[in-house]
Design an enzyme around this catalytic site. Structure first.
Site, PDB file in Angstrom:
ATOM      1  CB  SER A 196       2.974  -1.474  -0.957  1.00  0.00           C
ATOM      2  OG  SER A 196       4.353  -1.325  -1.161  1.00  0.00           O
ATOM      3  CG  ASP A 226       6.599   0.161  -4.146  1.00  0.00           C
ATOM      4  OD1 ASP A 226       6.845   1.333  -4.501  1.00  0.00           O
ATOM      5  OD2 ASP A 226       6.250  -0.111  -2.984  1.00  0.00           O
ATOM      6  CG  ASP A 242       3.200   2.817  -2.184  1.00  0.00           C
ATOM      7  OD1 ASP A 242       3.920   1.855  -2.488  1.00  0.00           O
ATOM      8  OD2 ASP A 242       3.189   3.313  -1.050  1.00  0.00           O
ATOM      9  CG  ASP A 256       6.694   3.122  -0.281  1.00  0.00           C
ATOM     10  OD1 ASP A 256       6.726   2.154  -1.081  1.00  0.00           O
ATOM     11  OD2 ASP A 256       6.203   3.027   0.862  1.00  0.00           O
TER      12      ASP A 256
END
Length: 465
Positions: A95, A231, A233, A235
Site C-alpha cells: 500500500s 496510493d 495499490d 485503494d
C-alpha cells in the site's frame, strides 16, 4: 518487526517476507477460508512484488488450486474480478508504506477477509498441507483492469468529466495509466504529472509536505480543475482542487455517499465529524480504524436489511459500496472493498454537473477540518505504552494535550481520542501495520487543524524520539 497482520492484511520487511513465509500464509489461507477452487493474484509496482507474487502462485498451485494471474492491477480491480468469478484473491502490496516493506491482502469469494478469517489463517499456519493430486492450473486474466475501468464508464457516462482538465499525479501508483484512460473516456482531458521510475510511498492520509507544496504549482502551470492520484495499490484516493488544496478523504466520503443516495454510513472514529452535521443526514455507524471493521458494520446493517443503502469510507479516502447504487448514467454494483476510483469520480462528476468547482462543492459542507500525520520508525510497543499512560492518567493528559480548552470527552474505540470543549479533537493511535504512531486532529478551520497537528506531532517526537 516480523511480518504480522494489521488493519490491511499481512505486512513486513521485504527481507522477512521470504518465499517460505509467503507460502505458509497462502497455504493457511486456502486451508482455513473458502476459495471457490481458484486464486486470483495481483500486485503493485514495488520492486519486490513480482517475486512475492510468484511465491503466492507457486504455493497455491502446489496445493492443487488454480491460479489466475491478473498482473499489476489496483486492489479493487482484483477484488472485482475475483468476487465476480466466485474465487479467492491475494494482492501483493504494501500500500502506502516504504519500498523496503511489502505485504499480502487476502480475499475470499465474498470479499476482504474478516478478523475471524484472520484468526483462522493464523491458527492454520503450522498445519501440514494435504498433498494435491495434481498441480493447480495457471492462466492469465489480461482484462481485469479493463473491466474495472468499464464499470465506471458505464456508471458515470462518457460526458461525466466533459470540459474538465484533470492532472493525474502518476508517481508509482499501479493505477497511473488507468486513471489517465478513465479521465479521457469520461470526457475530460488528462494531464499526466510526475511519473516515477522507482516506488514512491504515497500516503493519502498524510500527504508528504513536498507533494503538498508542488500541487498548487501543478494546478496553475497546467490550468487544472483538479489533481487526482492514489496510493501504491490504488485503494485510497488523493484529490486536490483547482488551487492545489487537498480535499481530505473524510470529505470525499460524505460527498460520494450523498451522490449515491446512501442511507447508512459506516466510518471509523478517526473520520471528520462533519458527516454527523450534514442535512439531510445519514444513519451513522462509527467503528475502529481499518476496512475489516467498516465491512463488519456494513455487514451488520445488511444482515438486518438486505436492501439497506449502506456505504463505508475511511479517513484515508477508501470507499466501500454495499448496495446497488444509482449513478449518473447507470447502476453501480456493490464492491465491498476499499476503492479509490469511486470517491475520485463522484465528487468531480457532482461538481461538474452543478457547474461549480470542487472547492465550492466541499465548501458547502459543515465547516469541520481534519489533518493527520504520523511519527515513523517508532516501535508499536513504545507508542502503545505512551497512549496507555495518557489514557490512565488525567493529569498526564492535561499536561500533554494543548488545545486551550478543557477535555470534554474520551473515546477509546481505537487508540485515544479526546474531544475538547472548544470542539477540537486530537486522536493518537499506534499503526496496525507499520512502526508508526498516528495523530489525527479536527478543528473549525484548516489553519487551526494544521497548527494543532504540528504541535502534537512535536510532543510525540519529544516523548517517543
Amino acid at each position: 518487526m516480523p511480518p504480522k497482520f494489521g488493519t490491511s492484511g499481512l505486512r513486513g520487511l521485504v527481507t522477512e517476507l521470504t518465499d517460505a513465509l509467503v507460502a505458509r500464509h497462502v497455504r493457511a489461507f486456502l486451508a482455513a477460508c473458502p476459495h471457490g477452487g481458484a486464486l486470483h493474484v495481483g500486485r503493485d509496482l514495488r520492486a519486490s512484488s513480482p517475486r512475492i507474487a510468484a511465491a503466492v502462485a507457486a504455493a497455491a498451485r502446489g496445493v492443487g488450486v488454480e491460479v489466475v494471474d491478473c498482473g499489476a492491477v489496483p486492489t479493487p480491480a482484483l477484488a472485482l474480478a475475483s468476487t465476480g468469478a466466485g474465487a479467492a484473491a491475494v494482492m501483493v502490496t504494501g500500500s502506502h508504506i516504504p519500498d523496503d516493506r511489502n505485504g499480502l491482502k487476502f480475499y475470499t469469494p465474498s470479499g476482504e477477509i474478516t478478523k475471524a478469517d484472520e484468526a483462522a489463517i493464523l491458527a492454520a499456519l503450522d498445519a501440514e498441507a494435504a498433498p494435491a493430486p495434481a498441480e493447480g492450473a495457471l492462466r492469465e486474466d489480461a482484462g481485469c483492469g479493463a473491466r474495472y475501468v468499464a464499470r465506471y464508464v458505464e456508471a458515470f457516462g462518457t460526458d461525466a468529466l466533459d470540459g474538465l482538465r484533470i492532472g493525474v499525479y502518476q508517481h508509482s501508483s499501479v493505477a497511473r495509466d488507468m486513471l489517465v484512460d478513465l479521465v479521457e473516456r469520461l470526457g475530460g482531458t488528462a494531464v499526466p504529472i510526475e511519473r516515477a521510475a522507482g516506488f514512491v510511498p504515497v500516503d493519502t492520509e498524510a500527504v508528504a509536505p513536498e507533494t503538498r507544496a508542488a500541487l498548487p504549482g501543478w494546478a496553475a502551470e497546467h490550468r487544472l480543475d483538479a489533481v487526482i492520484s492514489t496510493d501504491g495499490d490504488a485503494d485510497r484516493p488523493m484529490v486536490a482542487d483547482a488551487a492545489g488544496r487537498i480535499v481530505p478523504g473524510d470529505v470525499l466520503g460524505p460527498l460520494t455517499a450523498r451522490l449515491l443516495r446512501a442511507a447508512i454510513v459506516a466510518t471509523p472514529v478517526s473520520s471528520n465529524t462533519l458527516v454527523e452535521r450534514m442535512q439531510p443526514g445519514f444513519e451513522l455507524r462509527r467503528t475502529r480504524i481499518g476496512s475489516p471493521y467498516v465491512i463488519a458494520a456494513m455487514a451488520e446493517a445488511l444482515d438486518a436489511d438486505p436492501a439497506a443503502a449502506v456505504v463505508g469510507y475511511e479517513a484515508n479516502g477508501g470507499f466501500l459500496l454495499g448496495f446497488e447504487a444509482p449513478a449518473p448514467a447507470g447502476a453501480l454494483a456493490p464492491l465491498m472493498t476499499r476503492d479509490a476510483v469511486l470517491p475520485i469520480l463522484a465528487p468531480l462528476a457532482a461538481a461538474r454537473a452543478a457547474g461549480i468547482g470542487l472547492e465550492e462543492l466541499a465548501a458547502a459542507l459543515p465547516a469541520r477540518f481534519t489533518a493527520a500525520d504520523r511519527l515513523q520508525e517508532v516501535p508499536t510497543d513504545r507508542s502503545a505504552a505512551l497512549i496507555a499512560a495518557l489514557t490512565d492518567d488525567p493529569e498526564a493528559r492535561a499536561a500533554f494535550f494543548d488545545t486551550g480548552a478543557a477535555e470534554a470527552g474520551l473515546d477509546l474505540t481505537d487508540g485515544l481520542r479526546l474531544a475538547f470543549e472548544n470542539g477540537e479533537v486530537v486522536h493518537l493511535r499506534p499503526s496496525g501495520n507499520a512502526p508508526e504512531c498516528r495523530c489525527y486532529v479536527e478543528a473549525a478551520s484548516a489553519e487551526r487543524a494544521e497548527a494543532l497537528l504540528a504541535a502534537h506531532l512535536q510532543r510525540l517526537r519529544d516523548r517517543l524520539g
